[in-house]
Design a protein around this motif. Structure first.
Motif, PDB file in Angstrom:
ATOM      1  N   ILE A  62     -64.282 -31.659 -42.250  1.00  9.75           N
ATOM      2  CA  ILE A  62     -63.446 -30.960 -43.252  1.00  9.75           C
ATOM      3  C   ILE A  62     -64.162 -30.912 -44.698  1.00  9.75           C
ATOM      4  O   ILE A  62     -64.179 -31.901 -44.960  1.00  9.75           O
ATOM      5  CB  ILE A  62     -62.116 -31.546 -43.284  1.00  9.75           C
ATOM      6  N   LEU A  63     -64.446 -29.905 -45.399  1.00 10.87           N
ATOM      7  CA  LEU A  63     -64.817 -29.591 -46.646  1.00 10.87           C
ATOM      8  C   LEU A  63     -63.690 -29.189 -47.167  1.00 10.87           C
ATOM      9  O   LEU A  63     -63.164 -28.214 -47.129  1.00 10.87           O
ATOM     10  CB  LEU A  63     -66.009 -28.678 -46.677  1.00 10.87           C
ATOM     11  N   ALA A  64     -63.053 -30.176 -48.305  1.00 13.98           N
ATOM     12  CA  ALA A  64     -61.970 -29.872 -49.166  1.00 13.98           C
ATOM     13  C   ALA A  64     -62.388 -28.893 -50.264  1.00 13.98           C
ATOM     14  O   ALA A  64     -63.273 -29.135 -51.205  1.00 13.98           O
ATOM     15  CB  ALA A  64     -61.331 -30.980 -49.523  1.00 13.98           C
ATOM     16  N   HIS A  65     -62.118 -27.728 -50.237  1.00 11.94           N
ATOM     17  CA  HIS A  65     -62.716 -26.705 -50.974  1.00 11.94           C
ATOM     18  C   HIS A  65     -61.774 -25.729 -51.582  1.00 11.94           C
ATOM     19  O   HIS A  65     -60.867 -24.861 -50.726  1.00 11.94           O
ATOM     20  CB  HIS A  65     -63.834 -25.880 -50.220  1.00 11.94           C
ATOM     21  N   PRO A  66     -61.520 -25.770 -52.821  1.00 11.97           N
ATOM     22  CA  PRO A  66     -60.292 -24.961 -53.358  1.00 11.97           C
ATOM     23  C   PRO A  66     -60.255 -23.430 -53.233  1.00 11.97           C
ATOM     24  O   PRO A  66     -59.131 -22.720 -53.146  1.00 11.97           O
ATOM     25  CB  PRO A  66     -60.410 -25.191 -55.109  1.00 11.97           C
ATOM     26  N   GLY A  67     -61.696 -23.015 -53.163  1.00  9.70           N
ATOM     27  CA  GLY A  67     -61.742 -21.513 -52.774  1.00  9.70           C
ATOM     28  C   GLY A  67     -61.377 -21.137 -51.361  1.00  9.70           C
ATOM     29  O   GLY A  67     -61.429 -19.805 -51.068  1.00  9.70           O
ATOM     30  N   ALA A  68     -61.152 -21.984 -50.387  1.00  7.37           N
ATOM     31  CA  ALA A  68     -61.139 -21.659 -48.889  1.00  7.37           C
ATOM     32  C   ALA A  68     -59.840 -21.088 -48.792  1.00  7.37           C
ATOM     33  O   ALA A  68     -58.659 -21.224 -49.477  1.00  7.37           O
ATOM     34  CB  ALA A  68     -61.477 -22.917 -48.363  1.00  7.37           C
ATOM     35  N   ASP A  69     -59.724 -20.316 -47.606  1.00  7.95           N
ATOM     36  CA  ASP A  69     -58.461 -19.539 -47.303  1.00  7.95           C
ATOM     37  C   ASP A  69     -57.505 -20.240 -46.286  1.00  7.95           C
ATOM     38  O   ASP A  69     -56.269 -20.334 -46.477  1.00  7.95           O
ATOM     39  CB  ASP A  69     -58.675 -18.307 -46.581  1.00  7.95           C
ATOM     40  N   GLU A  70     -58.282 -21.226 -45.376  1.00 10.93           N
ATOM     41  CA  GLU A  70     -57.427 -21.675 -44.353  1.00 10.93           C
ATOM     42  C   GLU A  70     -56.942 -23.037 -45.009  1.00 10.93           C
ATOM     43  O   GLU A  70     -57.466 -23.847 -45.492  1.00 10.93           O
ATOM     44  CB  GLU A  70     -58.380 -22.014 -43.332  1.00 10.93           C
ATOM     45  N   PRO A  71     -55.714 -23.399 -44.999  1.00 12.54           N
ATOM     46  CA  PRO A  71     -55.117 -24.710 -45.118  1.00 12.54           C
ATOM     47  C   PRO A  71     -55.401 -25.900 -44.468  1.00 12.54           C
ATOM     48  O   PRO A  71     -55.817 -25.713 -43.149  1.00 12.54           O
ATOM     49  CB  PRO A  71     -53.450 -24.527 -45.032  1.00 12.54           C
ATOM     50  N   CYS A  72     -55.697 -26.770 -45.079  1.00 14.20           N
ATOM     51  CA  CYS A  72     -56.091 -28.111 -44.234  1.00 14.20           C
ATOM     52  C   CYS A  72     -55.364 -28.621 -43.091  1.00 14.20           C
ATOM     53  O   CYS A  72     -54.161 -28.273 -43.280  1.00 14.20           O
ATOM     54  CB  CYS A  72     -56.281 -29.280 -45.307  1.00 14.20           C
ATOM     55  N   PRO A  73     -55.915 -28.970 -41.961  1.00 10.65           N
ATOM     56  CA  PRO A  73     -54.925 -29.006 -40.729  1.00 10.65           C
ATOM     57  C   PRO A  73     -54.323 -30.573 -41.029  1.00 10.65           C
ATOM     58  O   PRO A  73     -54.645 -31.247 -42.115  1.00 10.65           O
ATOM     59  CB  PRO A  73     -56.004 -29.411 -39.562  1.00 10.65           C
ATOM     60  N   ARG A  74     -53.365 -31.001 -40.151  1.00 11.06           N
ATOM     61  CA  ARG A  74     -52.754 -32.027 -40.274  1.00 11.06           C
ATOM     62  C   ARG A  74     -52.655 -32.732 -38.923  1.00 11.06           C
ATOM     63  O   ARG A  74     -52.781 -32.162 -37.890  1.00 11.06           O
ATOM     64  CB  ARG A  74     -51.159 -31.378 -40.919  1.00 11.06           C
ATOM     65  N   THR A  75     -52.851 -34.145 -38.972  1.00 11.63           N
ATOM     66  CA  THR A  75     -52.701 -34.948 -37.732  1.00 11.63           C
ATOM     67  C   THR A  75     -53.615 -34.352 -36.723  1.00 11.63           C
ATOM     68  O   THR A  75     -53.546 -33.957 -35.557  1.00 11.63           O
ATOM     69  CB  THR A  75     -51.318 -35.095 -37.011  1.00 11.63           C
ATOM     70  N   PRO A  76     -54.923 -34.260 -36.975  1.00 10.31           N
ATOM     71  CA  PRO A  76     -56.014 -33.804 -35.923  1.00 10.31           C
ATOM     72  C   PRO A  76     -56.033 -34.875 -34.825  1.00 10.31           C
ATOM     73  O   PRO A  76     -55.451 -35.874 -35.090  1.00 10.31           O
ATOM     74  CB  PRO A  76     -57.142 -33.937 -36.558  1.00 10.31           C
TER      75      PRO A  76
END
Lengths: 234, 234
Positions: free
Chosen positions: A169-183
Motif C-alpha cells: 500500500i502506497l498511502a498517497h493523497p492523490g490516489a482515487d481508491e480508498p485504503c482497504p481495511r482489515t486485509p
C-alpha cells in the motif's frame, strides 16, 4: 516504561540482574521502586516476566523470572520517507510500540538533505527510540530498521523482495481508491514525506509493485498517519 | 501548515487579508511565499479556498476566495484523562487533525495534581494546539474542548448526556471484550491516564453508561492510541 527491558549484560548470575543509568533512574524516580517491589521485565529479544527488587543502592538489583512470550508483531512492514529529525524519534517509538515488524527509512525529493546528517540517525539513537517503544508497549523484540539513502535503487532492487507476499500500500493523497481495511494477509505500507512523493517517485513505487490508495481529505502528521493506518488495517 | 487559517480580523476588505506574526513567519520561511504565489487558506469556522499573495512586506497580503466546505468531522467524541503537559499539546493537535468532533479532558486518580496548574492549560495554548491540528489537516472547524477538574460530577452529570446516541467505549487494558471496529453510528471514546483508571473510576464510567473494551496487549501512548482507535473505528 511499562516494561524494564533487560540486556544479556545486565545479568550478574542466573535470574539476577543489575541496572544502572537511564533505567535505574527511571525505576527509582517514576516507579519509585523499593526493595521487595515487583516490576514487569523482559529480555531484549527474549521472554517477559517479573522482577523482584533486591537492592536499590548503589544500583538496582532484581531477581527475575522470564516465562512469557512477547506479544506478536503486526504483519506490517513500514517504508517511510525520512521524517524531520524532530519527528523521527516519535515515529520510531510509536511504530515500534504499535508492533510494526520492520521499518525502512528512504530518501525522497522532499526530504531535506540535512536530515540525513542529523545526529538522530546515529545507531545509538535509532536503537534507543525503538527500545523506548518496546518499553512503552511491553514488547521485547526490536523491529529491524534499515536506512536507504538512495530511492531509485531501493525501489528497483529492494522493494520487490520486500513486498513479496504482502499487500503493498502506497498511502498517497492523490490516489482515487480508498485504503482497504482489515486485509487478510500481511501489508507493506509506504508513507511519503511532508508534502508527499513527487509523481516520478509515485511512478517508481507503482512500477516496483505498490498500489496507491488515498486516506481521505485530511493530511496527517506521519506519526498520526502510521498509528491511524495500523489501527485501520489490523 | 497545509492550510493557512484566517480569522475574521485578518480581513482588511472583502476578499483581502493581511497576516502577521506566526503565520507570516511560517508562510515566508517554510512555504517561501512570494508575490503571485498561491496558498491553501480557510476561514476559522468557515469555508476553505485559495489565497493569492499580493505583498510579503511588511506583512503578508492575500486576495482570497473561499468556496469549499471543510472536511466532515469524525462522529467521535473524545474523553481523555488529562495527559502530562508535554504530551497534551501533541494529543490535542493530533486529535484535531484526525477530525475528532469534541474533546473533554477529565481528572483521574493517576493524573498528577500539578498537571492542572500547567501553563499549557491556558486558553491561548489550548486554542493554539487545536489551530495547529486544523492547519495540519486542512480543516477550519475548531473542536470544542471542555475541562472537567472533578471526575465524579463529570461521570454522574455530564457523561450520560454526552454519550446519548453514541456507542460509549471505555478503552481499558483489563477488559475482556476486544474493541469493536467500524461501528454503524457515532462513538464516545474514553481513554484513561498513563497507568490506567483505578477500579473505582472504571466503575464510575460503567455506571455512567460506558462499556469497557480492551485494545490488546500493547500499552500505547495516548496520542498513538487515539490515532489507532480513530483509524480502527472510522
Amino acid at each position: 516504561m511499562n516494561l524494564i527491558l533487560l540486556l544479556e549484560e545486565d545479568f550478574t548470575g542466573p535470574g539476577r540482574v543489575r541496572l544502572t543509568g537511564r533505567r535505574l533512574r527511571h525505576v527509582l524516580e517514576v516507579h519509585r521502586a523499593s526493595v521487595g517491589g515487583e516490576l514487569t521485565v523482559g529480555l531484549l529479544g527474549g521472554e517477559m516476566g517479573r522482577g523482584r527488587v533486591t537492592a536499590v543502592e548503589p544500583d538496582l538489583c532484581m531477581d527475575v523470572e522470564l516465562h512469557l512470550p512477547p506479544p506478536p508483531k503486526l504483519p506490517l512492514k513500514l517504508v517511510l520517507a525520512l521524517p524531520r529529525p524532530k519527528v523521527l524519534n516519535r515515529v520510531l517509538a510509536a511504530a515500534t510500540s504499535l508492533g510494526v515488524a520492520e521499518i525502512h527509512l528512504v530518501n525522497a525529493w522532499k526530504v531535506e538533505k540535512s536530515y540525513w546528517g542529523s545526529p538522530r540517525l546515529s545507531e545509538d539513537n535509532l536503537l534507543l527510540q525503538r527500545v523506548l517503544g518496546l518499553e512503552q508497549a511491553r514488547d521485547t523484540v526490536l523491529p529491524p530498521l534499515v536506512l536507504h539513502r538512495l530511492l531509485r535503487p531501493f525501489a528497483e532492487n529492494v522493494l520487490p523482495g520486500l513486498i513479496e507476499g504482502t499487500l503493498p500500500i502506497l498511502a498517497h493523497p492523490g490516489a482515487d481508491e480508498p485504503c482497504p481495511r482489515t486485509p487478510t494477509g500481511p501489508v507493506t505500507l509506504v508513507i511519503g514525506p511532508e508534502g508527499g512523493f513527487i509523481p516520478a517517485e509515485v511512478e517508481l513505487f507503482v512500477r516496483g509493485g505498490c498500489r496507491a490508495f488515498t486516506l481521505g481529505e485530511r493530511i496527517l502528521r506521519v506519526e498520526t498517519a502510521v498509528a491511524a493506518l495500523a489501527g485501520r488495517l489490523f
